[in-house]
Design an enzyme around this catalytic site. Structure first.
Site, PDB file in Angstrom:
ATOM      1  CG  ASP A  74     -12.982  -9.461  -1.938  1.00  0.00           C
ATOM      2  OD1 ASP A  74     -13.004 -10.605  -1.194  1.00  0.00           O
ATOM      3  OD2 ASP A  74     -12.822  -8.446  -1.314  1.00  0.00           O
ATOM      4  NE  ARG A 121      14.002 -40.784 -12.544  1.00  0.00           N
ATOM      5  CZ  ARG A 121      15.276 -40.777 -12.845  1.00  0.00           C
ATOM      6  NH1 ARG A 121      15.741 -40.978 -14.433  1.00  0.00           N
ATOM      7  NH2 ARG A 121      16.172 -40.822 -12.103  1.00  0.00           N
ATOM      8  NE  ARG A 135      -3.503  -2.621   0.875  1.00  0.00           N
ATOM      9  CZ  ARG A 135      -4.413  -3.549   0.379  1.00  0.00           C
ATOM     10  NH1 ARG A 135      -4.903  -2.523  -0.701  1.00  0.00           N
ATOM     11  NH2 ARG A 135      -5.120  -4.345   0.855  1.00  0.00           N
ATOM     12  NE  ARG A 174     -15.891 -46.774 -19.735  1.00  0.00           N
ATOM     13  CZ  ARG A 174     -15.535 -45.568 -19.980  1.00  0.00           C
ATOM     14  NH1 ARG A 174     -15.924 -44.996 -21.018  1.00  0.00           N
ATOM     15  NH2 ARG A 174     -14.247 -45.110 -19.359  1.00  0.00           N
ATOM     16  CG  MET A 214      -4.507 -39.875 -10.483  1.00  0.00           C
ATOM     17  SD  MET A 214      -2.744 -39.258  -9.838  1.00  0.00           S
ATOM     18  CE  MET A 214      -3.189 -38.140  -8.834  1.00  0.00           C
ATOM     19  NE  ARG A 262     -19.922 -29.614  18.088  1.00  0.00           N
ATOM     20  CZ  ARG A 262     -18.824 -29.733  18.638  1.00  0.00           C
ATOM     21  NH1 ARG A 262     -17.870 -29.784  17.588  1.00  0.00           N
ATOM     22  NH2 ARG A 262     -18.404 -29.861  19.901  1.00  0.00           N
TER      23      ARG A 262
END
Length: 829
Positions: A215, A703, A137, A519, A710, A250
């Site tokens: 926001d 690699r 700021r 499917r 997943m 709750r």
């Protein structure tokens, strides 16, 4: 009492990109906001003040020019992606690019705060939250003396193009700086701060803004950088709180950011299925305390073990009195005696890794910002790069700032309806969907219609949210809702049961398919399916799934000629991680899969930290559709993404290896290659791995990782939850109308082409398209649409990876105005 509602408004809201030119950047997916069904391209909606022109070569546009980029105000995830794009595209065009560290304070202080950026200096930035160049700021910049120092620092470096990433305050400061520029230079020449020659070379300053704010409170753009990531943080916490709340029965009151804008609270309420939400734009009625307690009691009566209440930090009542989290807690405890807890999320919403969406949004806005700067003239006003539906547009900066201020003014004056309208149609549609799901009770009088909902194909995150919305909106319409288990096979076997309001409770955040999905296609089961439809008296069918849902529904339409029971309205909602369903630019589940891939790539790259130079080859899902590989490449900063739709040869592979070899000679020690699973039957993942391993000997090692299933797992992202919710709601509204349209003498007979449709996103519109029409747009052999919008984004991936390619900029995003949009209410502000 329940009252009839116009539900035609339900179901707008998402995003999607579709045109690409380097300058006319069309953005990836406008997260939670789509337009209504018809796209408005009238002059009132698209008022251009520039005519698109043919440009010189993009890689020559910036020669002799300099660009500075700074971040100011509150930080937001995705800012680094925007900075990275500005630097790399700026360098690509031939321009010099400078970092301004610590925002406007660095601009005023100068010195080492303004440093020239290099290609390597923005490596490994994509996955970092916050802003690596710092933000502050700055009071000094608000004074003319401070702006004089800032102007001198820019002129001395030959910088006449400034890219500002921040909120409305930061962008207003930039506009003031530009307006004073000539006067500042005159004063500097008089005081000897700069020479007349330097002033002449820097005679005008171009300003382009990008909005970084969690926001999403800036009018003129559908999504601001950082909003999606903040929603990810919020939903992670809501999901975690839900488990403990259920354990102890709750009530939780969660306070999220949004002092003047309720977007985060509203979308969180939709994504979590909250019982109530308080936002500043639409305060509750005077008797809200009674209504809230009644709502919480009804939820418990239906069997729920918890209540969730979302509160924006700026929530107020009709009289402007703040409604705090503690006020709500005390009310619930006093009136109902429920065990109630308050959780204030605070700055955790700003932190963490940016989502895939924010990385791509920041990258796309960065590209467009550079184009806008380099195309700017002394007569071009300061503009902000905005997202409108699926399009990148440029809007006059101060028009957007003024409308943003108008919203706050309207709320302060108690004009809340006006404030909602100024927020834009997408915000209003979010609000309408929430009100219907949270506040409208199912009618006692029934419609007499039975709607069935089912999942088909592979599971996709967000399917359950779509089923929940379909069921509950159907009940609100007065329909009897039927759940079909295990796809078409289950429909043939009669695995159908009535499902009520509580039957889909808590489904919004569940991954996979709670109904079960297969499917299997229906053609061989026509007789059994017809019997089930007749036995359960099914009047309409909502099918949520991937390519099998599309092809299976086509088979049902073809079967109408022999089986009259199949002559019922059918609506298909695309839901597949592959995003390969024709008729829609986006499918439920694809965003979750994309974020999974992106996060995994981050971790894989991080595993090489501190080791020798290494290249990772990652295989993604998608069948023949390269959507996931391409978009994950943009989000994770890949060096290449091999897909079926963009054919490649051994010479291309050789070029990629040479490119990585040159890259490894710099300070960058990691490479990332993505490969779609069916991109080429001969150039397999194993082949590419062996090729890179052999050719990289002595320079880098390789690699490989196959991500596998997943990508189909995990809890749905906020985007997929909301997309599913709105698509389900919209489908019920359509199918209800279609049933009435096809009813003659108490009997439903739907055999026209438009009685079997796919609900999809096309550019800026959410449209129902007859399945028969989509056949011509489909490559059935490879299970992909013949035309795919995201292919036009691939050049950006290559440019950001430092490939020298030619780009067509014959189209360009051009300056528009926001004023008419405010009056007409069209578009998403």
């Amino acid at each position: 009492m329940w009252a009839p509602l116009d539900l035609s408004v339900v179901g707008s809201g998402l995003f999607i990109s579709v045109s690409l030119t380097f300058a006319a950047v069309v953005f990836f997916f406008t997260f939670y906001s789509f337009s209504e069904e018809k796209e408005d391209n009238s002059p009132a909606q698209r008022m251009s003040s520039q005519t698109p022109v043919k440009h010189e070569r993009v890689d020559k546009m910036g020669i002799g020019k300099a660009i500075a980029v700074l971040t100011s105000g509150g930080d937001a995830q995705g800012m680094n992606a925007a900075v990275r794009a500005v630097v790399r595209v700026g360098i690509y065009t031939g321009a010099k690019v400078y970092f301004v560290h610590e925002g406007y304070q660095g601009l005023v202080d100068g010195g080492d705060n303004i440093k020239e950026a290099t290609w390597e200096s923005v490596s490994m930035m994509l996955q970092l939250g916050g802003t690596v160049i710092g933000s502050a700021r700055c009071m000094d910049f608000r004074a003319r003396e401070g702006r004089l120092k800032a102007a001198r620092n820019l002129v001395k470096r030959g910088i006449t193009n400034l890219c500002v990433i921040g909120g409305d305050g930061s962008l207003t400061g930039a506009d003031t700086f530009r307006a004073e520029w000539s006067g500042l230079l005159q004063d500097l020449v008089k005081s000897g701060g700069i020479t007349a020659e330097e002033a002449n070379k820097s005679s005008h300053l171009n300003i382009v803004g990008m909005v970084g704010s969690i926001d999403n409170d800036f009018c003129g753009t559908d999504m601001t950088i950082g909003t999606d990531s903040a929603l990810h943080r919020i939903m992670e916490i809501v999901d975690a709180i839900t488990t403990t709340a259920q354990s102890h029965q709750r009530t939780f009151v969660l306070e999220v950011m949004g002092r003047h804008c309720g977007y985060l609270a509203l979308v969180t309420a939709l994504a979590s299925g909250a019982d109530w939400v308080f936002i500043p734009e639409s305060p509750p009625e005077d008797n809200w305390e009674d209504h809230l307690c009644r709502r919480l009691t009804e939820t418990r009566t239906r069997g729920s073990r918890l209540n969730i209440i979302i509160v924006a930090e700026g929530a107020i009542d009709k009289h402007g009195k703040p409604i705090t989290s503690e006020d709500i807690k005390n009310l619930v405890v006093k009136r109902l005696g429920y065990d109630t807890r308050v959780t204030i999320l605070g700055h955790v919403q700003r932190g963490g890794t940016p989502s895939a969406f924010d990385r791509i949004l920041g990258s796309r806005m960065g590209v467009e910002a550079v184009m806008a700067l380099l195309e700017g003239t002394p007569d071009t006003p300061a503009c902000v790069v905005s997202l409108s539906g699926n399009q990148a547009i440029r809007l006059p900066l101060m028009e957007c700032v003024q409308v943003t201020k108008d919203v706050t003014t309207a709320m302060n004056e108690g004009k809340f309806d006006e404030a909602l309208k100024l927020r834009g149609r997408s915000f209003q549609n979010n609000w309408n969907v929430y009100k219907i799901l949270a506040h409208v009770r199912p009618p006692t009088a029934k419609s007499g219609y039975n709607l069935a909902v089912m999942n088909v194909g592979a599971p996709a995150a967000g399917m359950n949210a779509a089923v929940r919305s379909t069921v509950r909106i159907g009940l609100i319409h007065g329909h009897k809702m039927l759940a079909v288990h295990d796809g078409f096979e289950g429909l043939a076997e009669g695995k159908v049961e009535e499902i009520g309001w509580s039957g889909v409770g808590g489904w919004t955040g569940k991954g996979g398919s709670s109904l079960g999905t297969k499917r299997t296609l229906p053609k061989k089961y026509f007789e059994e399916i017809s019997h089930t439809i007749a036995n359960f008296n099914i009047h309409g069918l909502v099918i949520i799934g991937g390519f099998e849902a599309f092809t299976g529904s086509l088979e049902l339409v073809e079967g109408r000629a022999k089986f009259e029971e199949l002559c019922i309205p059918i609506c298909v909602i695309p839901a597949t991680v592959s995003n390969n369903v024709p008729g829609s630019d986006f499918s439920i589940g694809a965003d979750t899969a994309l974020n999974t891939i992106t996060t995994t790539c981050d971790r894989i790259k991080q595993s090489a930290a501190g080791t020798k130079r290494r290249v990772f080859i990652i295989e993604t899902m998608g069948g023949y559709c390269g959507y996931l590989a391409t978009m994950a490449g943009l989000a994770a900063g890949a060096d290449a993404a091999y897909i079926y739709e963009d054919p490649f040869t051994i010479h291309d592979l050789e070029m990629n290896v040479e490119h990585l070899t040159e890259k490894m000679k710099t300070t960058v020690k990691r490479g990332l290659i993505l490969r779609n699973e069916k991109c080429n039957e001969n150039y397999t993942t194993e082949f590419i791995f062996n090729l890179y391993s052999e050719e990289g000997k002595g320079i880098f090692d390789a690699r490989k990782n196959v991500l596998g299933h997943m990508q189909q797992g995990g809890t749905p992202t906020p985007f997929d939850r909301n997309f599913g919710t709105k698509m389900g709601a919209k489908s019920v509204a359509w199918i209800t109308g279609k049933i009435k349209e096809c009813t003659r003498h108490g009997r439903i007979f739907a055999n026209t082409a438009d009685s079997a449709c796919l609900l999809g996103m096309r550019r800026r519109a959410l449209v129902f398209q007859p399945l028969a029409e989509l056949k011509e747009q489909t490559d059935f052999e490879h299970r992909i649409p013949k035309s795919q919008w995201w292919l036009k984004l691939r050049p950006i991936l290559k440019v950001l990876a430092k490939y020298k390619i030619d780009l067509d900029t014959s189209e360009t995003a051009h300056l528009e105005h926001i004023t008419r949009k405010r009056v007409s209410g069209e578009g998403a502000l």
